[in-house]
Design a protein around this motif. Structure first.
Motif, PDB file in Angstrom:
ATOM      1  N   ASP A   1      -7.572  14.473   8.095  1.00 64.41           N
ATOM      2  CA  ASP A   1      -8.654  15.429   7.854  1.00 64.41           C
ATOM      3  C   ASP A   1      -9.870  14.754   7.229  1.00 64.41           C
ATOM      4  N   LYS A   2      -9.653  13.834   6.277  1.00 59.45           N
ATOM      5  CA  LYS A   2     -10.779  13.236   5.537  1.00 59.45           C
ATOM      6  C   LYS A   2     -11.404  12.065   6.285  1.00 59.45           C
ATOM      7  N   TYR A   3     -10.576  11.224   6.907  1.00 61.16           N
ATOM      8  CA  TYR A   3     -11.084   9.992   7.520  1.00 61.16           C
ATOM      9  C   TYR A   3     -11.033  10.009   9.039  1.00 61.16           C
ATOM     10  N   GLY A   4     -10.509  11.081   9.597  1.00 63.90           N
ATOM     11  CA  GLY A   4     -10.518  11.227  11.049  1.00 63.90           C
ATOM     12  C   GLY A   4      -9.460  10.433  11.772  1.00 63.90           C
ATOM     13  N   THR A   5      -8.471   9.903  11.054  1.00 62.76           N
ATOM     14  CA  THR A   5      -7.422   9.122  11.705  1.00 62.76           C
ATOM     15  C   THR A   5      -6.119   9.240  10.929  1.00 62.76           C
ATOM     16  N   ALA A   6      -5.040   9.304  11.675  1.00 64.32           N
ATOM     17  CA  ALA A   6      -3.716   9.291  11.045  1.00 64.32           C
ATOM     18  C   ALA A   6      -3.271   7.867  10.734  1.00 64.32           C
ATOM     19  N   PHE A   7      -4.078   6.883  11.124  1.00 67.10           N
ATOM     20  CA  PHE A   7      -3.730   5.476  10.943  1.00 67.10           C
ATOM     21  C   PHE A   7      -4.538   4.829   9.827  1.00 67.10           C
TER      22      PHE A   7
ATOM     23  N   LEU B  22       0.842  -1.199   0.000  1.00 65.04           N
ATOM     24  CA  LEU B  22       0.000   0.000   0.000  1.00 65.04           C
ATOM     25  C   LEU B  22       0.871   1.241   0.000  1.00 65.04           C
ATOM     26  N   ARG B  23       0.604   2.136  -0.938  1.00 65.84           N
ATOM     27  CA  ARG B  23       1.274   3.428  -0.967  1.00 65.84           C
ATOM     28  C   ARG B  23       0.218   4.517  -0.790  1.00 65.84           C
ATOM     29  N   LEU B  24       0.362   5.305   0.257  1.00 63.65           N
ATOM     30  CA  LEU B  24      -0.491   6.470   0.459  1.00 63.65           C
ATOM     31  C   LEU B  24       0.078   7.601  -0.392  1.00 63.65           C
ATOM     32  N   LYS B  25      -0.731   8.129  -1.297  1.00 57.72           N
ATOM     33  CA  LYS B  25      -0.236   9.116  -2.259  1.00 57.72           C
ATOM     34  C   LYS B  25      -0.407  10.557  -1.779  1.00 57.72           C
ATOM     35  N   LYS B  26      -1.070  10.723  -0.636  1.00 57.85           N
ATOM     36  CA  LYS B  26      -1.253  12.047  -0.053  1.00 57.85           C
ATOM     37  C   LYS B  26      -0.485  12.125   1.273  1.00 57.85           C
ATOM     38  N   PRO B  27      -0.200  13.339   1.758  1.00 59.83           N
ATOM     39  CA  PRO B  27       0.401  13.468   3.098  1.00 59.83           C
ATOM     40  C   PRO B  27      -0.538  12.908   4.163  1.00 59.83           C
TER      41      PRO B  27
ATOM     42  N   LEU C 248      -2.007  11.782  19.037  1.00 57.39           N
ATOM     43  CA  LEU C 248      -2.428  10.851  17.998  1.00 57.39           C
ATOM     44  C   LEU C 248      -2.973  11.577  16.769  1.00 57.39           C
ATOM     45  N   LYS C 249      -3.194  12.881  16.912  1.00 58.33           N
ATOM     46  CA  LYS C 249      -3.642  13.685  15.772  1.00 58.33           C
ATOM     47  C   LYS C 249      -2.553  14.640  15.299  1.00 58.33           C
ATOM     48  N   ASP C 250      -1.375  14.501  15.876  1.00 58.89           N
ATOM     49  CA  ASP C 250      -0.243  15.343  15.494  1.00 58.89           C
ATOM     50  C   ASP C 250       0.639  14.535  14.538  1.00 58.89           C
TER      51      ASP C 250
END
Length: 633
Positions: free
Chosen positions: A25-31, A14-19, A101-103
């Motif tokens: 911001d979109k899904y409510g989780t950094a994970f 899996l490659r996340l293509k966005k920061p 966890l949101k930083d």
């Protein structure tokens, strides 16, 4: 499958293509990426129960900051073990300060597995020890970010000895002679050369070392590295890799033996061994998912660009048919329909086996993977019944009685759930002296479902490899019901030859079809055939794999397919059983009709897609004749 065989590994990239901030911001989780990896791996758990591993790379980290994380497990539940340990670290952060966890910046600098590039692996070892060192992903480390290499794959190579010797010749000293280490070092060697070439080129141009690193990171030619590394690989593979600076790839073998599928949108690029897991994890339609073409690599650059690139000239497509019969999850659209077709195509043989007596025949399946083929078989029986009903109604004339019509219309194939698998018992089967008795109780039956001494009992299994569980358990418990005849149907053809591309079927003597043909040859005064084939195999033992022919096929030329099936039934029938036993196998021709795009059938025909296959079957037969109980590769 009643016979327990180990089989193919699974990969998930899996490659996340966005920061990371985008996903927060979109899904409510950094994970977001970690959660998706859990789904991708758990939904492929059917492909690996010996162990699992997960690696992660963070992009754009500063010198001195950790940017590669890896965790592997051989726990009884390895996927859960990996993710629980990763999540435990996040819980510690949450206890310290929930806002951390949101930083995103804090997480990337202080917590593992918070990068943009993931590689997961599920291990199903075909041989060797089950240790943590055997679990992928493997890591080749360097202080140069662009020389760090993480490798995981679903593969088996037949020419590891040749490749190992090549590495030694060029001056390397691999830590062990395994295909995984050999592959990693081969890729690593050409990765080093590419780094050195670029470094020297830019050095001559007057760039500083820091400037050179930045340019190497952007200019690494992954396509060229893979072409040079894989040009002499012989086997089936879906090989995946991550580079420390952020490039990634998945390379598929030229015959398409091992599967790989991929999907890309503006947010992610994902690769997995099975298509449905991508559908489920990202809630997308099957048409949006692409198959990685044989001989091609999916190359994901650090800048997020994705390209499917030709690496090795594709050969005749020989995708593994066992994927369709058994290995892959049955919720794939095509595999589900193919398995039903496999069941449908054995109907004519089944009807002949019961002498077309549907009124006194009960139909069932061996749980659980044969269930879909069972539906196809029943559909075929219903079609036959409908045709028969139509003819009978026509024969009644213009004024049939209601009773006569009901008697015809209400005829149906009798379906029962006969066998029930008691999986809990497997955990107790440990000591050899108690094994047979315990195996006999792995399955249970539904009592009262068969009319004693009157009914035929037909059960379908997806395949019959060794037949051990049939002989020691299934036939015995089915006989308790008192059927007049037991017919075991295999939705796969007779397994006659060893696999060498990642499935745990390596020894000739293990196959019940091979045992049957050997018995037939000996009983009919044709033992000389075994000697002749052995002589031919020995004569070519020292030849290069490209010159070796599969003479082992010749041992099957002296008896018909049906005669081999009859001998298999004789060998598998326990001495104290009362019912007549018949074994019905799918034909190779009908297998191809059911799975027209997946014609890899070497286990049934001996037609290996690579030269290394002929070398392996040659050695496997020699081992059998010489009494060596060892693998042929």
């Amino acid at each position: 499958m009643s016979d327990a065989i180990k089989h193919e590994c699974g990969i998930a990239l899996l490659r996340l293509k966005k920061p990371l901030q985008f996903y927060l911001d979109k899904y409510g989780t950094a994970f977001y990426g970690l959660n998706k990896m859990y789904l991708l791996m758990e939904k492929q758990h059917n492909r690996g129960q010996d162990g699992a591993g997960l690696a992660n790379i963070k992009l754009n980290m500063k010198p001195g900051q950790r940017y590669i994380s890896r965790h592997r497990s051989i726990d009884a539940k390895p996927i859960q073990d990996i993710f629980s340990k990763i999540n435990h670290r996040f819980k510690e952060i949450e206890e310290k300060n929930p806002e951390l966890l949101k930083d995103v910046e804090y997480l990337k600098e202080n917590a593992g597995f918070t990068g943009e590039l993931f590689l997961g692996h599920l291990r199903y070892g075909t041989f060797g020890r089950n240790s943590i060192e055997s679990c992928h992903p493997f890591l080749r480390q360097s202080n140069w970010m662009t020389r760090n290499l993480v490798v995981a794959g679903n593969f088996n190579l037949t020419n590891v000895d040749e490749l190992f010797n090549v590495l030694v010749t060029i001056g390397q000293h691999p830590k062990e002679k395994s295909d995984t280490v050999t592959v990693m070092e081969k890729i690593g060697h050409f990765l080093d050369l590419e780094n050195e070439r670029l470094f020297q080129d830019y050095k001559k141009m007057g760039y500083s070392n820091e400037e050179i690193y930045a340019r190497i990171s952007a200019q690494l030619n992954i396509e060229n590295i893979l072409k040079k590394a894989s040009e002499d690989w012989d086997g089936g593979y879906a090989m995946s890799g991550l580079l420390g600076h952020g490039d990634a790839f998945v390379l598929r073998d030229p015959s398409g033996i091992r599967p790989a599928f991929w999907y890309e949108d503006e947010e992610v690029c994902v690769v997995a061994s099975e298509r449905p897991v991508i559908q489920t994890a990202f809630n997308i339609q099957r048409d949006a998912i692409k198959e990685l073409m044989p001989g091609h690599a999916l190359i994901i650059k650090k800048d997020g660009s994705v390209a499917e690139t030709l690496i090795n000239t594709p050969l005749e497509r020989k995708s593994c048919s066992f994927e369709r019969i058994y290995f892959s999850r049955g919720n794939d659209h095509d595999i589900y329909n193919e398995r039903k077709k496999l069941g449908n195509l054995v109907c004519s043989q089944v009807l002949k086996g019961i002498d077309y007596d549907l009124d006194n025949s009960v139909f069932s399946f061996i749980p659980n993977t044969a269930e879909t083929a069972f539906y196809g078989m029943i559909k075929g029986l219903e079609d036959h019944l409908n045709d028969r009903k139509f003819d009978k109604i026509k024969q009644l004339g213009d004024n049939p009685s209601e009773e006569e019509l009901k008697r015809i219309i209400y005829q149906r194939a009798r379906i029962e759930k006969i066998a029930i698998k008691d999986a809990k018992l497997r955990t107790f089967i440990t000591q050899d002296d108690a094994r047979d008795d315990m195996v006999a109780h792995v399955y249970d039956i539904t009592y009262g479902s068969v009319v004693r001494d009157k009914d035929n009992l037909v059960v379908i299994d997806d395949s019959i490899v060794r037949g051990t569980t049939l002989r020691q358990s299934i036939l015995k418990i089915l006989d308790r019901l008192g059927p007049k005849k037991i017919i075991v149907v295999s939705s796969a053809p007779q397994i006659r030859f060893p696999d060498c591309y990642g499935i745990d079927m390596a020894k000739m003597g293990d196959f019940i079809a091979f045992q049957a043909i050997i018995e037939l040859l000996k009983e009919n005064g044709k033992s000389y055939v075994i000697d002749e084939v052995y002589r031919k195999c020995k004569e070519q033992e020292a030849l290069p794999k490209e010159q070796i022919k599969n003479y082992v096929k010749e041992i099957y030329d002296h008896f018909s397919y049906e005669e081999v099936s009859q001998k298999i039934a004789e060998l598998l029938t326990p001495p104290d059983i009362h019912a007549e036993v018949e074994i019905i196998y799918q034909t190779v021709e009908d297998l191809h009709k059911a799975c027209p795009e997946n014609l890899g059938d070497w286990y049934f025909t001996g037609n290996y897609p690579t030269p290394g296959g002929n070398k392996v079957v040659n050695r496997a037969f020699i081992n059998y004749v010489e009494g060596k109980n060892e693998r042929a590769y």
